[in-house]
Design a protein around this motif. Structure first.
Motif, mmCIF file in Angstrom:
data_model
loop_
_atom_site.group_PDB
_atom_site.id
_atom_site.type_symbol
_atom_site.label_atom_id
_atom_site.label_comp_id
_atom_site.label_asym_id
_atom_site.label_seq_id
_atom_site.Cartn_x
_atom_site.Cartn_y
_atom_site.Cartn_z
ATOM 1 N N LEU A 200 29.785 40.368 35.459
ATOM 2 C CA LEU A 200 29.732 40.841 33.764
ATOM 3 C C LEU A 200 31.142 41.940 34.128
ATOM 4 O O LEU A 200 31.387 42.088 34.992
ATOM 5 C CB LEU A 200 28.480 41.401 33.879
ATOM 6 N N SER A 201 32.402 42.110 33.267
ATOM 7 C CA SER A 201 33.929 42.343 33.149
ATOM 8 C C SER A 201 32.764 43.646 32.750
ATOM 9 O O SER A 201 31.990 44.524 32.716
ATOM 10 C CB SER A 201 34.209 42.210 31.899
ATOM 11 N N PRO A 202 34.078 45.459 33.620
ATOM 12 C CA PRO A 202 33.783 46.118 33.262
ATOM 13 C C PRO A 202 33.384 46.668 32.298
ATOM 14 O O PRO A 202 32.388 47.984 31.738
ATOM 15 C CB PRO A 202 34.770 47.086 34.157
ATOM 16 N N ASP A 203 33.991 46.487 31.251
ATOM 17 C CA ASP A 203 34.100 45.963 29.682
ATOM 18 C C ASP A 203 32.613 46.269 28.822
ATOM 19 O O ASP A 203 32.569 46.159 27.549
ATOM 20 C CB ASP A 203 34.952 46.156 28.861
ATOM 21 N N GLY A 204 31.812 44.831 29.380
ATOM 22 C CA GLY A 204 31.429 44.511 28.742
ATOM 23 C C GLY A 204 31.938 42.982 28.179
ATOM 24 O O GLY A 204 30.895 42.630 27.119
ATOM 25 N N ALA A 205 33.034 42.730 27.613
ATOM 26 C CA ALA A 205 33.680 41.639 26.553
ATOM 27 C C ALA A 205 33.075 40.280 27.359
ATOM 28 O O ALA A 205 33.470 39.537 26.365
ATOM 29 C CB ALA A 205 35.054 42.565 26.433
ATOM 30 N N LEU A 206 32.724 40.165 28.785
ATOM 31 C CA LEU A 206 32.962 38.644 29.521
ATOM 32 C C LEU A 206 31.777 38.800 30.229
ATOM 33 O O LEU A 206 31.951 39.615 31.481
ATOM 34 C CB LEU A 206 34.966 38.994 29.844
ATOM 35 N N LEU A 207 31.285 37.260 29.741
ATOM 36 C CA LEU A 207 30.492 37.244 31.335
ATOM 37 C C LEU A 207 31.221 35.638 32.078
ATOM 38 O O LEU A 207 32.046 34.671 30.949
ATOM 39 C CB LEU A 207 29.343 36.242 30.622
ATOM 40 N N ALA A 208 31.105 35.635 32.886
ATOM 41 C CA ALA A 208 31.874 34.567 33.663
ATOM 42 C C ALA A 208 30.255 33.273 34.518
ATOM 43 O O ALA A 208 29.534 34.698 34.851
ATOM 44 C CB ALA A 208 32.499 34.893 35.272
ATOM 45 N N VAL A 209 30.264 32.875 34.476
ATOM 46 C CA VAL A 209 29.877 31.235 34.750
ATOM 47 C C VAL A 209 30.445 30.228 35.366
ATOM 48 O O VAL A 209 30.959 29.903 35.822
ATOM 49 C CB VAL A 209 29.078 30.850 34.119
ATOM 50 N N ALA A 210 29.688 30.239 37.143
ATOM 51 C CA ALA A 210 30.130 29.619 38.043
ATOM 52 C C ALA A 210 29.558 27.854 37.936
ATOM 53 O O ALA A 210 28.310 28.113 38.037
ATOM 54 C CB ALA A 210 30.699 29.864 38.831
ATOM 55 N N GLY A 211 30.544 27.204 38.305
ATOM 56 C CA GLY A 211 29.368 25.488 38.008
ATOM 57 C C GLY A 211 30.068 24.916 39.464
ATOM 58 O O GLY A 211 30.721 25.328 40.245
ATOM 59 N N PRO A 212 30.114 23.823 39.184
ATOM 60 C CA PRO A 212 30.263 22.836 40.899
ATOM 61 C C PRO A 212 32.018 23.303 40.235
ATOM 62 O O PRO A 212 32.726 23.249 39.632
ATOM 63 C CB PRO A 212 30.096 21.650 40.448
ATOM 64 N N PRO A 213 32.062 23.412 41.840
ATOM 65 C CA PRO A 213 33.678 23.703 42.231
ATOM 66 C C PRO A 213 34.458 22.827 41.953
ATOM 67 O O PRO A 213 35.554 23.058 41.016
ATOM 68 C CB PRO A 213 33.673 24.775 43.506
ATOM 69 N N HIS A 214 33.915 21.761 41.983
ATOM 70 C CA HIS A 214 35.134 20.619 41.658
ATOM 71 C C HIS A 214 35.094 19.866 40.181
ATOM 72 O O HIS A 214 35.944 19.117 39.393
ATOM 73 C CB HIS A 214 34.505 19.205 42.267
ATOM 74 N N ASP A 215 34.175 20.679 39.145
ATOM 75 C CA ASP A 215 33.906 20.319 38.073
ATOM 76 C C ASP A 215 35.643 20.625 37.188
ATOM 77 O O ASP A 215 35.886 21.311 37.296
ATOM 78 C CB ASP A 215 32.750 20.987 37.806
ATOM 79 N N LEU A 216 34.970 20.099 35.965
ATOM 80 C CA LEU A 216 35.890 20.167 35.437
ATOM 81 C C LEU A 216 35.748 21.123 34.941
ATOM 82 O O LEU A 216 36.454 22.267 33.865
ATOM 83 C CB LEU A 216 36.216 19.434 34.125
ATOM 84 N N ARG A 217 34.760 21.717 34.130
ATOM 85 C CA ARG A 217 34.292 23.413 34.232
ATOM 86 C C ARG A 217 33.570 24.186 34.968
ATOM 87 O O ARG A 217 32.723 24.275 34.846
ATOM 88 C CB ARG A 217 33.268 22.772 33.278
ATOM 89 N N ALA A 218 34.049 24.104 35.792
ATOM 90 C CA ALA A 218 34.168 25.090 37.789
ATOM 91 C C ALA A 218 33.710 26.714 37.488
ATOM 92 O O ALA A 218 32.927 27.326 37.434
ATOM 93 C CB ALA A 218 35.159 24.829 38.497
ATOM 94 N N VAL A 219 34.648 26.888 36.048
ATOM 95 C CA VAL A 219 34.002 28.605 35.057
ATOM 96 C C VAL A 219 34.036 28.716 33.647
ATOM 97 O O VAL A 219 35.335 27.671 32.881
ATOM 98 C CB VAL A 219 35.475 29.268 36.420
ATOM 99 N N THR A 220 33.373 29.547 32.940
ATOM 100 C CA THR A 220 33.430 29.168 31.781
ATOM 101 C C THR A 220 32.886 30.856 31.651
ATOM 102 O O THR A 220 32.487 31.106 32.434
ATOM 103 C CB THR A 220 31.876 28.799 31.335
ATOM 104 N N LEU A 221 34.441 31.358 30.383
ATOM 105 C CA LEU A 221 34.136 32.534 29.950
ATOM 106 C C LEU A 221 33.206 32.346 29.334
ATOM 107 O O LEU A 221 33.653 32.687 27.991
ATOM 108 C CB LEU A 221 35.956 33.245 29.826
#
Length: 701
Positions: A200-221
């Protein structure tokens, strides 16, 4: 600040968050806080009449406490409480330590927010529960983030503004809830599969979700209302897009892709490691893997995805932001040992901290640039160290506990030639009293993407003190030896690793460090699967085997297992049991049960959701049908038990079993053996704080 991943954390390189880990030990699991992997060990010998009282054992984990961001004197850690792992609050200014939780089966996860309130996870034996909160100085427990439902913990993130985000796992996947301490919270995101909240970003503007590291969506903001701001995977890295294809690795199997065991590099992978504490715009730290290297990378809205080619490593790393500036602390696992590096992203510099040879189970950067870290090697129990200069500003974490200065035995290492490179073994032997080598036990780590370290291990201590040797083999598939080694499954899942055990056994015999007719196996979880598989496919080589909470039938475990573990199996085998049934069958110990000739001790947990009990019961039935000699011990616990008593019982039974069948005379010794990453609780006196866990590993541990 992000905490709390377990059952469905996404697999990571070495120390990064691990996915669907089948763990073992008192309070173990791929968990971000607690006594993970604490050990049950004996201070007496293994002969009949050696009396152990479980009240003389203590849960212990040598890791660094969580520190309050606004008041570094306030800390939270997990420690022993009468043989259970419980959460404690420690005030470094006064030296006072207070027990926060008191539950029949123990408590593992704990952290604190900027106000100093203690958060802990109230879970059942199957790992489902909710976050609860208590004031640092005591008081009633209250719901942390109502009305978030019960589930498995898949990340807890907080910021200075008082916002709290929690990842809640279920069979359907991940739900992310956002609110403030005490609620009300609202669900802002839902995703299928093994995903977790990564920040969770310091300013609360972003959340990060992690998926399988080889996935096309390994990281979602995500934005706070759940809108997708950015999505990317390893294929989006600029260097990957420009790099030529990598040639297939020699010794590759016929399986279709790296995760199916080829040993050849596959698509790039990427892991999210949390937001910088002060950056504007919010900057997310990442670890990448491609072209046989692990690298640092970052993402922010202004620059997008950036990779730092100058900051590359040949083996797995973990990374965490320093409290100030764009600096990153990197802990590298390399050949069974650890290195600490500091990367200054603005100055493009990389420096290595001066630490003794050995392992660093945990490290944390502190304000002012100092590093607190825990150091150990095979002969030396863990000790807390710091790079900070002495003086009044130097913070003082709680003492880790009373440990012996040295442990018994002679500790060495050897490298055995193999088809994909030499196999590394850490060897611990009793001091010889005669000409013949002692009986030897192969201790098999789980994962498979984990590794044994040049580190104190309470099970090794117990074995050596009682007259048995211990060989810890970092077989192919282990972390710490580079991407190709981690991906090398050329002979098949499990079977490749058994080949390595057989080669190391022959090498030890040839060197006069082991003797025919006195070699045993002991593995837990995925390591337990290897022990059972070796007993079945190479039955003439072993005289006894111990398997604690093992996988005995990969197909059955897949059908009833957790989503992240099913995903792991599908990568390892190259498909589901329906798609590639012959691969699952060939690697499953139950297929080879009728060939077992050596005595087997199987320890199982009735509430195990990672290595389900029914597939173990079916394996025992197969042994009975074949007339194979075996014993069993059933625990009324889950895979990640937090009670020392269960691990004391396991250790006692295993040691007596091995001594009985390997023909070793038990030694009685007054030497205490405080902890193990394999089973149990520590033996010691009054309760002492033990810290919080950050290390994670991929697979069944």
């Amino acid at each position: 600040m992000t905490r709390g991943g377990t059952e469905a954390d996404v697999p990571g390189p070495g120390g990064t968050p691990a996915g669907g880990t089948r763990s073992h030990g008192a309070g173990s699991g791929a968990t971000p806080a607690g006594c993970s992997g604490s050990g049950a060990t004996r201070s007496a010998g293994t002969g009949s009449g050696a009396a152990e009282n479980e009240r003389g054992y203590r849960v212990y984990r040598p890791v660094i406490p969580e520190v309050c961001p606004a008041d570094p004197d306030r800390m939270v850690l997990s420690a022993d409480a009468g043989g259970r792992c419980e959460v404690f609050a420690h005030d470094a200014a006064t030296g006072r330590t207070r027990q926060v939780t008191d539950r029949p089966h123990g408590t593992l996860h704990g952290t604190l927010d900027r106000d100093g309130a203690v958060w802990w996870f109230d879970e059942d034996l199957e790992g489902r529960g909710v976050w609860r909160v208590q004031d640092f100085d005591g008081g009633p427990d209250t719901a942390g983030l109502p009305p978030a439902p019960a589930g498995t913990p898949r990340g807890l993130a907080m910021n200075a503004a008082g916002q709290v985000a929690a990842g809640v796992g279920s069979p359907a996947g991940l739900a992310v809830w956002l609110g403030r301490r005490g609620g009300p919270a609202r669900e802002v995101h839902r995703a299928a599969g093994p995903r977790r909240l990564a920040g969770l970003s310091p300013d609360g503007a972003l959340l990060a979700v992690a998926g399988p590291p080889h996935d096309l969506r390994a990281v979602t903001l995500l934005s706070p209302d759940g809108r997708t701001v950015a999505e990317f995977g390893g294929g989006d890295l600029p260097q990957v897009a420009a790099a030529p294809d990598t040639a297939a690795y020699s010794g590759a199997s016929a399986l279709p892709e790296r995760e199916a065991g080829t040993g050849a590099p596959a698509a790039a992978r990427i892991w999210a490691r949390g937001f910088a504490p002060t950056a504007e715009p919010a900057e997310l730290l990442l670890v990448t893997e491609h072209s046989d290297r692990y690298r640092l990378a970052t993402w922010d809205a202004r620059h997008g995805l950036r990779e730092y080619a100058w900051c590359a490593f040949d083996t797995e790393i973990d990374a965490v932001w320093y409290p100030e500036a764009r600096k990153v602390l990197i802990r590298q696992d390399r050949h069974g040992r650890s290195l600490l590096h500091t990367a200054d992203l603005d100055r493009r510099t990389l420096s290595t901290a001066a630490t003794p040879p050995g392992s660093i189970p945990d490290a944390a950067p502190r304000p002012g640039g100092g590093i607190h870290y825990v150091w150990t090697d095979s002969a030396t129990p863990p000790r807390l160290c710091t790079t900070a200069a002495a003086g009044p500003a130097r913070s003082h974490p709680p003492v880790l506990g009373t440990l012996p200065e040295r442990v018994p035995g002679v500790h060495s290492e050897l490298w055995t030639p193999g088809p994909d490179g030499p196999v590394h073994t850490l060897l611990s032997l009793p001091e010889r009293t005669g000409t013949a080598p002692p009986p030897l036990v192969f201790l098999l780590h789980g994962g498979p993407a984990d590794h044994d370290r040049d580190a104190y291990d309470g099970t090794v201590h117990s074995l050596v003190a009682s007259g048995l040797g211990a060989a810890r083999v970092n077989y192919r598939g282990s972390t710490g030896y580079g991407p190709r080694w981690r991906a090398a499954f050329g002979a098949g899942v499990g079977l490749t690793q058994v080949d390595d055990l057989v080669a190391v056994r022959a090498d030890l015999l040839a060197r006069g460090l082991a003797r025919e007719g006195a070699v045993g196996l002991w593995g837990t979880s995925w390591g337990g699967a290897l022990a059972l598989l070796a007993l079945g496919v190479r039955p003439g080589l072993w005289q006894a085997g111990v398997a604690v909470k093992p996988v005995a039938d990969f197909a059955a475990a897949h059908r009833s297992g957790l989503p992240a573990l099913r995903a792991l199996d599908e990568r390892l085998f190259g498909g589901t049991p329906d798609e590639v049934p012959e691969r699952y069958a060939r690697s499953s110990p139950v297929t080879h049960a009728a060939r077992v000739t050596a005595p087997v001790l199987v320890v199982a947990a009735a509430r195990d959701t990672k290595c389900p009990p029914q597939q173990i019961a079916d394996y025992l039935a197969a042994l009975r049908a074949a007339g194979a000699p075996h014993e069993s011990l059933w625990l009324e616990s889950g895979h990640d038990g937090y009670r020392g008593a269960d691990h004391v019982a396991t250790l006692r039974r295993a040691l007596e079993f091995l001594h009985r069948h390997l023909g070793a005379a038990a030694r009685r010794t007054a030497s205490a053996a405080p902890r193990s990453d394999r089973c149990g609780a520590q033996q010691a006196g009054a309760p002492d704080p033990s810290g919080t866990v950050r290390r994670h590993s991929e697979g069944r541990r």
